[in-house]
Design a protein around this motif. Structure first.
Motif: not given
Lengths: 441, 164
Positions: A2-4, A6-7, A9-10, A438
């Motif tokens: 997956s891409s991390y 801007d994520n 939560d990942a 964030e």
């Protein structure tokens, strides 16, 4: 994968209660995010003020991929500047250390700056009239770090404006620095003898978690320990040992020894391993020095310092401290699979030279690129960096001693072989990395 | 009294070449036997600029006990870092004789070198000058000290597994 970006939560999902996902070690994307949002948000060890004794002295250090200068000011303070000319980005100095004199002068176009970074002069000044230079960052001189704390001459920095304040971040683990500094009857340490520098082709977190791994010496260091034991055969236990033997033989301690030494975790990933005793507890005693410590600090404090020789205190994420021998390791991430490890020795002012010899000897035996102890560690870290890529099991196990009650507990004590010390590091890592992404205060 | 022929420059330089050849052949026990009992192997962290092994750090500073430890460890099947095995090659320039003391049965030589260590697909290259302090004994020339002054001793290095 997956891409991390801007994520957050990942990122959080990479650290489960008792496992860590391999992307935390392997992913270039995660590494870039760490450099930008984690290293900048947390407090990193930069240097020691004894490296820059005189006004104009500087040392160049790279942190989060950014070249910095720690500079002694004319008034005695220590400031940290970005090593980047405000004009076009030239590094003001390219030596690792030196003395700038009374000001910095860019070798490219001769823009000059005071030692605190304030702009001093530039050629063809009239050409800038009415251009707006003075109203923008290029006219304001060298950028100085705003968040610099000198704790007992150890210099820590936080690059970003957002992030926890120094005392809240480190809390009780700062005792580990006090313990080392107070080994000097004068309460003063000096960096001495140069720094051993190692390139290890593994992720920095793997190196850092191994600092708290008490279960590896039995198997990892078997060859070095067996060779040392073979050579020391026939000598009795109470016979004085050469310093090298005194320092290497304890690596052969068994699981029980390491379990009983105990550990303590603090919020934000910090830890002390060996809160009861450690492989450093058996070094020969020095009655005159111990008396000098009692005279300087009082009997109670002297006793407190001397009875405490933890295996390692980790000031997450950049510093590992051994109060005795007076040695530190500095952990500098360079890439997802490349880490710079430095081993520094300290002289405790007013203490016998033997203590400095111990620091140098230990660093040389255990943290030199030629160390036979480090050889097996480094080989295995580099092996993990490759092995982890293989197969459908995407997780690293940190199950040993897991107890759901430990979650959210803050400061806690545990047995020495509990992987809580590592889980605690990764929980802090995910928390601060996600918070940094964030833009949390 | 040492025979004058022992001080023949060719004899001295041959000793240095033999010493390196033993390392390159992995004959570490034979190499250790070239040391005097008080012999030492020293790689100063400040290179040629370093005055002594105590006031400043060293990459290695080892007496016979520590050298023996290093050699014994290499024989262990559990010396993990030697899987795969490292190999080395010393490429020596002609030795220069810095001092001879026939009465004291000793000689000092400087030998510029390039050192290559390989492991699997990796290769590390080092350059510098070896300085041999030799003493002549009943068994022939022996090393009291082998000092290795690296060209860039304070660089960040990966593991250096064998003897430079």
């Amino acid at each position: 994968m997956s891409s991390y970006r801007d994520n957050p939560d990942a990122i959080r999902a990479l650290v489960q209660d008792e496992r860590v996902h391999r992307d935390a070690y392997l992913s270039d994307e995660v590494f870039e995010l760490e450099q930008r949002h984690f290293v900048t948000r947390t407090w990193s060890f930069l240097g020691h003020t004894s490296q820059v004794p005189a006004a104009g002295d500087y040392v160049a250090v790279e942190l989060a991929g950014q070249p910095l200068l720690m500079v002694r000011q004319a008034d005695g303070a220590v400031r940290v500047l970005h090593n980047r000319c405000a004009h076009k980005g030239t590094q003001l100095v390219t030596d690792a250390a030196g003395n700038a004199g009374r000001f910095f002068r860019c070798p490219y176009h001769a823009w000059t700056y005071q030692l605190d970074g304030a702009p001093l002069a530039l050629p063809l000044k009239s050409g800038y009239e009415g251009t707006g230079l003075t109203q923008c960052a290029s006219g304001r001189g060298l950028e100085a770090l705003k968040h610099v704390v000198v704790y007992r001459e150890f210099v820590f920095v936080r690059l970003a404006d957002a992030g926890p304040d120094f005392d809240a971040y480190f809390g009780g683990v700062l005792d580990a620095i006090d313990n080392m500094v107070d080994r000097s009857p004068q309460g003063r340490l000096t960096v001495a003898g140069g720094v051993l520098r190692n390139i290890v082709h593994c992720n920095w977190k793997m190196y850092l978690e191994n600092i708290n791994d008490t279960v590896h010496p039995v198997s990892t260091h078997e060859s070095a320990v067996q060779a040392a034991r073979g050579l020391w055969q026939g000598h009795t236990d109470d016979e004085p040992k050469p310093m090298a033997m005194e320092q290497i033989l304890p690596f052969g301690a068994g699981y029980d020894f390491f379990d009983r030494m105990g550990g303590r975790v603090y919020p934000n990933g910090h830890s002390v391993l060996g809160i009861h005793f450690s492989i450093h507890s058996g070094y020969a005693q020095l009655p005159e020095y111990e008396q000098a410590l009692r005279d300087a600090h009082g009997a109670e404090r002297a006793q407190q310092i001397l009875e405490r020789s933890p295996q390692n205190a980790v000031l997450f994420p950049s510093l590992a401290v051994k109060g005795s021998p007076q040695a530190i390791r500095v952990i500098r991430p360079l890439a997802a699979d490349r880490t710079l490890i430095e081993a520094w020795s300290f002289r405790a002012e007013g203490a016998p030279e033997l203590l400095f010899e111990r620091a140098q000897s230990y660093n040389r035996l255990v943290f030199s690129p030629m160390s036979v102890v480090a050889h097996d560690d480094v080989h295995l870290f580099e092996s993990i960096q490759r092995g982890l890529r293989s197969g459908t099991n995407e997780w690293v196990s940190l199950h040993r001693g897991f107890d759901a009650a430990e979650l959210g507990r803050g400061t806690a004590e545990t047995n020495g072989t509990n992987e809580l010390l590592m889980r605690n590091q990764f929980r802090a890592w995910a928390q601060h990395l996600a918070a940094g992404m964030e833009g949390a205060p | 009294m040492t025979a004058a022929s022992a001080f023949d420059p060719t004899v001295l330089a041959d000793f240095v070449a033999h010493e390196a050849a033993l390392l390159d052949a992995g004959r570490f026990d034979d190499w250790l036997a070239l040391y005097t009992d008080d012999g030492r192997y020293w790689v100063p962290l400040a290179g040629a600029a370093q005055a002594d092994p105590h006031s400043h750090q060293s990459l290695a500073f080892e007496d016979r006990l520590l050298l023996q430890l290093r050699v014994d460890r290499m024989k262990s099947p559990r010396a993990h870092s030697l899987r795969p095995r490292s190999r080395c090659q010393h490429v020596l320039q002609r030795s220069r004789i810095d001092a001879v003391d026939e009465a004291g049965c000793s000689a000092t030589l400087s030998t510029p070198f390039v050192y290559i260590e390989t492991r699997g697909d990796l290769q590390l290259t080092l350059a510098g000058t070896c300085r041999h302090q030799l003493v002549h004994t009943e068994a022939g020339w022996r090393m009291r000290e082998k000092r290795v002054d690296l060209l860039d001793p304070d660089r960040a290095y990966p593991a250096i597994q064998l003897f430079i």
